[in-house]
Design an enzyme around this catalytic site. Structure first.
Site, PDB file in Angstrom:
ATOM      1  N   LYS A  75     -10.642  -6.683  13.768  1.00  0.00           N
ATOM      2  CA  LYS A  75     -10.680  -7.532  14.962  1.00  0.00           C
ATOM      3  C   LYS A  75     -12.067  -7.527  15.604  1.00  0.00           C
ATOM      4  O   LYS A  75     -13.020  -7.005  15.068  1.00  0.00           O
ATOM      5  CB  LYS A  75      -9.594  -7.107  15.941  1.00  0.00           C
ATOM      6  CG  LYS A  75      -8.184  -7.219  15.372  1.00  0.00           C
ATOM      7  CD  LYS A  75      -7.837  -8.633  14.899  1.00  0.00           C
ATOM      8  CE  LYS A  75      -7.626  -9.588  16.056  1.00  0.00           C
ATOM      9  NZ  LYS A  75      -7.174 -10.935  15.596  1.00  0.00           N
ATOM     10  N   HIS A  93     -13.150 -15.452  13.856  1.00  0.00           N
ATOM     11  CA  HIS A  93     -12.599 -16.546  14.684  1.00  0.00           C
ATOM     12  C   HIS A  93     -13.735 -17.406  15.226  1.00  0.00           C
ATOM     13  O   HIS A  93     -13.812 -17.680  16.428  1.00  0.00           O
ATOM     14  CB  HIS A  93     -11.751 -15.980  15.825  1.00  0.00           C
ATOM     15  CG  HIS A  93     -10.625 -15.110  15.363  1.00  0.00           C
ATOM     16  ND1 HIS A  93      -9.584 -15.589  14.592  1.00  0.00           N
ATOM     17  CD2 HIS A  93     -10.384 -13.787  15.532  1.00  0.00           C
ATOM     18  CE1 HIS A  93      -8.745 -14.596  14.315  1.00  0.00           C
ATOM     19  NE2 HIS A  93      -9.201 -13.499  14.863  1.00  0.00           N
TER      20      HIS A  93
END
EC number: 1.5.1.7
Length: 351
Positions: A75, A93
């Site tokens: 992450k 992302h």
């Protein structure tokens, strides 16, 4: 010598890891140097990595790693704006128009580093070589069901947390649903043929819910899709991209509908391609459901690290899928890695 540095995760409620001790041993046997940071939260104990022969580093010391080390995490990195000189393997992302992604790419440009985005590690057919999809769908359906159950009690879903395993999750959720004086809800899953949709449907069916399963054929018309509004639950399990249709438009908020709970497992609220534009931000473990309408009620579940609810199963599954690709780290000219680097270059060139 190729050097893989497995960093500790710094995001709250993130206990997963993309490399197991068994995988680390395979990399070491291939001649790849492996350093694993200590972690106060990782679901897989450090001792396994020690026994495999990995070097051990201080938690969150990756910024001081040797310049040639490839930093591997899952992450987000801390959003401190610092330049990123290393090569990083992670979920960035950053390639689908996400606003926070631009800032991340600028940090790579400033430091001269490279992002190998895990979401864009694909084979020659364009299929991802590894994905957390199944367990994301499984956990996402569970939290969406919890959101629906809370509505039956005239509440909004309370905090969720980590489970020791899937059996514990099923027992907890089953008891919550059994306590309600109502039938199980009817659900529709879009993306049902994929990993995410399969996990979502499996959880829903394990809980006794009737599930309508849609995939590309059923959504090829581009919409509108009134059938979605005729179900109690909607699970969005598709990978959003240009041309993805809108599944739940703004006017659905005031429409005559049965739909009261949406699980956006794909969770791209700030993407230009968001197929559920009735909400604009991810939800959290402390507040899993965002209420977007009151009459009739509609809650959206959009937690973006759902597999962390089942960190051992999801880590084991993902690491097994990814290992074959990690074993090719000593040849970054391999197709998977060159394609990932090309994606990074393409999305960074105009910064």
């Amino acid at each position: 010598m190729t050097h893989l540095w497995v960093r500790a995760e710094q995001r709250p409620n993130e206990e997963r890891v993309g490399l197991t001790p068994e995988g680390a041993k395979a990399l070491l046997d291939k001649g790849i140097r492996v350093t694993v940071e200590k972690s106060s939260v990782r679901a897989i104990p450090l001792q396994g990595y020690i026994d495999a022969g990995c070097e051990i580093a201080t938690e969150n010391s990756w910024p001081e790693a040797p310049q040639d080390a490839i930093i591997f995490g899952l992450k987000e990195l801390p959003e401190d704006g610092t330049p990123l000189p290393h090569r990083h393997i992670m979920f960035g992302h950053a390639f689908k128009g996400q606003h926070s992604g631009v800032a991340l790419l600028k940090r790579f440009k400033a430091g001269g580093g490279t992002l190998y985005d895990l979401e864009y590690l694909v084979d020659e057919t364009g299929r991802r070589v590894a994905a957390f999809g199944y367990w994301a769908g499984y956990a996402g359906a569970a939290v969406t069901l919890k959101s629906w159950a809370a509505q039956q009690r005239a509440e909004i879903c309370g905090p969720v947390g980590v489970y020791g395993g899937k059996d514990a999750l099923l027992a907890d959720l089953g008891a919550e649903l059994d306590a309600l004086a109502t039938d199980r809800p009817k659900a529709i899953v879009i993306g049902a043929l994929g990993r995410v949709g399969t996990g979502a449907a499996d959880l829903l069916e394990a809980m006794g819910c009737a599930v309508t399963k849609w995939d590309m054929a059923e959504t090829a018309s581009g919409g509108p899709f009134p059938e979605i509004l005729a179900h109690d639950l909607f699970l969005n399990c598709i990978f959003a991209r240009p041309g993805t249709p809108v599944f739940v438009p703004q006017d659905a908020l005031t429409a005559d509908r049965k739909l009261t709970a949406i699980g956006d497992v794909a969770c791209d609220p700030d993407s230009d391609y968001n197929p559920i534009p009735v909400y604009d931000r991810a939800t959290t473990w402390d507040a899993p459901a965002l209420r977007v309408a009151e009459s009739p009620v509609l809650d959206v579940m959009a937690i973006d690290n759902l597999p962390s609810m089942l960190p051992v199963e999801s880590s084991d599954d993902y690491a097994a899928q990814l290992l074959e690709t990690l074993l090719k780290l000593d040849d970054l000219g391999d197709g998977v890695w060159t394609r990932a680097e090309a994606d990074f270059i393409q999305h960074s060139k105009d910064l």
